[in-house]
Structure formats: C-alpha cells, structure tokens
Write a protein that holds these residues in place. Sequence first.
Motif, PDB file in Angstrom:
ATOM      1  N   PRO A   1      -1.620 -12.772   9.246  1.00  0.00           N
ATOM      2  CA  PRO A   1      -1.525 -11.590   8.936  1.00  0.00           C
ATOM      3  C   PRO A   1      -2.209 -10.766   7.767  1.00  0.00           C
ATOM      4  O   PRO A   1      -2.986 -11.673   7.051  1.00  0.00           O
ATOM      5  N   ARG A   2      -1.595  -9.617   7.671  1.00  0.00           N
ATOM      6  CA  ARG A   2      -2.901  -9.332   6.373  1.00  0.00           C
ATOM      7  C   ARG A   2      -2.908  -9.530   5.705  1.00  0.00           C
ATOM      8  O   ARG A   2      -2.179 -10.000   4.583  1.00  0.00           O
ATOM      9  N   ARG A   3      -3.671 -10.146   4.467  1.00  0.00           N
ATOM     10  CA  ARG A   3      -4.193 -10.422   2.956  1.00  0.00           C
ATOM     11  C   ARG A   3      -4.007  -8.762   2.502  1.00  0.00           C
ATOM     12  O   ARG A   3      -4.434  -9.408   1.182  1.00  0.00           O
ATOM     13  N   ALA A   4      -4.613  -7.988   2.440  1.00  0.00           N
ATOM     14  CA  ALA A   4      -4.461  -7.141   1.839  1.00  0.00           C
ATOM     15  C   ALA A   4      -3.768  -6.016   2.411  1.00  0.00           C
ATOM     16  O   ALA A   4      -4.202  -5.565   3.893  1.00  0.00           O
ATOM     17  N   THR A   5      -3.125  -5.373   1.454  1.00  0.00           N
ATOM     18  CA  THR A   5      -2.844  -3.627   2.051  1.00  0.00           C
ATOM     19  C   THR A   5      -3.540  -2.668   2.249  1.00  0.00           C
ATOM     20  O   THR A   5      -4.567  -2.921   1.543  1.00  0.00           O
ATOM     21  N   LEU A   6      -3.486  -1.289   2.373  1.00  0.00           N
ATOM     22  CA  LEU A   6      -4.137  -0.174   2.688  1.00  0.00           C
ATOM     23  C   LEU A   6      -4.330   0.090   0.772  1.00  0.00           C
ATOM     24  O   LEU A   6      -4.896   0.451   0.579  1.00  0.00           O
ATOM     25  N   THR A   7      -3.269   0.456   0.495  1.00  0.00           N
ATOM     26  CA  THR A   7      -3.023   0.255  -1.049  1.00  0.00           C
ATOM     27  C   THR A   7      -4.148  -0.524  -1.933  1.00  0.00           C
ATOM     28  O   THR A   7      -4.909   0.160  -2.693  1.00  0.00           O
ATOM     29  N   ASP A   8      -4.134  -2.029  -1.436  1.00  0.00           N
ATOM     30  CA  ASP A   8      -5.140  -2.465  -1.537  1.00  0.00           C
ATOM     31  C   ASP A   8      -6.220  -2.327  -1.611  1.00  0.00           C
ATOM     32  O   ASP A   8      -7.365  -2.045  -2.542  1.00  0.00           O
ATOM     33  N   VAL A   9      -6.852  -1.248  -0.166  1.00  0.00           N
ATOM     34  CA  VAL A   9      -8.300  -1.509  -0.066  1.00  0.00           C
ATOM     35  C   VAL A   9      -8.804   0.517  -0.687  1.00  0.00           C
ATOM     36  O   VAL A   9      -9.650   0.193  -1.231  1.00  0.00           O
ATOM     37  N   ALA A  10      -7.640   0.981  -0.674  1.00  0.00           N
ATOM     38  CA  ALA A  10      -7.488   1.931  -1.693  1.00  0.00           C
ATOM     39  C   ALA A  10      -7.899   2.077  -3.155  1.00  0.00           C
ATOM     40  O   ALA A  10      -9.084   2.151  -3.432  1.00  0.00           O
ATOM     41  N   GLU A  11      -7.703   1.266  -3.406  1.00  0.00           N
ATOM     42  CA  GLU A  11      -7.735   1.076  -4.760  1.00  0.00           C
ATOM     43  C   GLU A  11      -8.728   0.149  -5.442  1.00  0.00           C
ATOM     44  O   GLU A  11      -9.416   1.226  -6.445  1.00  0.00           O
ATOM     45  N   SER A  12      -9.361  -0.672  -4.394  1.00  0.00           N
ATOM     46  CA  SER A  12     -10.275  -1.107  -4.788  1.00  0.00           C
ATOM     47  C   SER A  12     -11.910  -0.480  -3.995  1.00  0.00           C
ATOM     48  O   SER A  12     -13.177  -0.297  -5.150  1.00  0.00           O
ATOM     49  N   MET A  13     -11.021   0.530  -3.890  1.00  0.00           N
ATOM     50  CA  MET A  13     -12.534   1.483  -3.340  1.00  0.00           C
ATOM     51  C   MET A  13     -12.093   2.961  -4.499  1.00  0.00           C
ATOM     52  O   MET A  13     -13.394   4.136  -4.486  1.00  0.00           O
ATOM     53  N   GLU A  14     -11.229   3.105  -5.596  1.00  0.00           N
ATOM     54  CA  GLU A  14     -11.104   3.931  -5.875  1.00  0.00           C
ATOM     55  C   GLU A  14     -10.402   5.962  -6.061  1.00  0.00           C
ATOM     56  O   GLU A  14     -11.054   6.463  -5.816  1.00  0.00           O
ATOM     57  N   ILE A  15     -10.115   5.269  -4.413  1.00  0.00           N
ATOM     58  CA  ILE A  15     -10.277   6.553  -3.591  1.00  0.00           C
ATOM     59  C   ILE A  15      -8.450   6.509  -3.623  1.00  0.00           C
ATOM     60  O   ILE A  15      -7.607   5.707  -3.806  1.00  0.00           O
ATOM     61  N   SER A  16      -7.676   7.290  -2.675  1.00  0.00           N
ATOM     62  CA  SER A  16      -5.886   7.544  -2.719  1.00  0.00           C
ATOM     63  C   SER A  16      -6.143   6.596  -1.339  1.00  0.00           C
ATOM     64  O   SER A  16      -6.896   6.117  -0.706  1.00  0.00           O
TER      65      SER A  16
END
Length: 78
Positions: free
Chosen positions: A38-53
């Motif tokens: 299963p995913r350890r990160a969501t799309l939101t997690d990735v976006a937030e880490s990159m400081e993008i929407s």
Amino acid sequence: MGVGECPTHRRQRRGVLLTDRQQQVFLAAVEQGYYETPRRATLTDVAESMEISKATASNILHRAEGRIVDWFVATAVQ
C-alpha cells in the motif's frame, strides 16, 4: 504521429526522458512511497513536500508517467 515521431522519442534521442521538474517530483514520489502498495504517501503528501498544489503534482506526475510508459513501449518493441 508514428511511435518514432512522438516528443518523448525526440527527447530520448537527446538523452532526456523527463524534464527537470518532472524528475524532481517523480523521484520525491518514489522516495516517499507514493508508488508502493500500500502507499506510504498520498498525492497530497508529495505535493506538500514539493510546496506545490495537489493538482500541479498530479499533472506533473501524469506527464512523467506518460513519458515513462512511452519509453517503455518503444524499447519493448525494439
């Protein structure tokens, strides 16, 4: 447009598959476990880490994945 004519294949000939931004976001997603099951990160997690929407992250990953799929199909056919 034939398989050999797509923009991905032209980039491959120049030695570039992903743009710098696509590579940054894609590697962040991989490192965070976005592609694991299963995913350890969501799309939101990735976006937030990159400081993008979230929408921008989705768009960038979708385009990167498309280029990777095009590359895979082209090399698998050869």
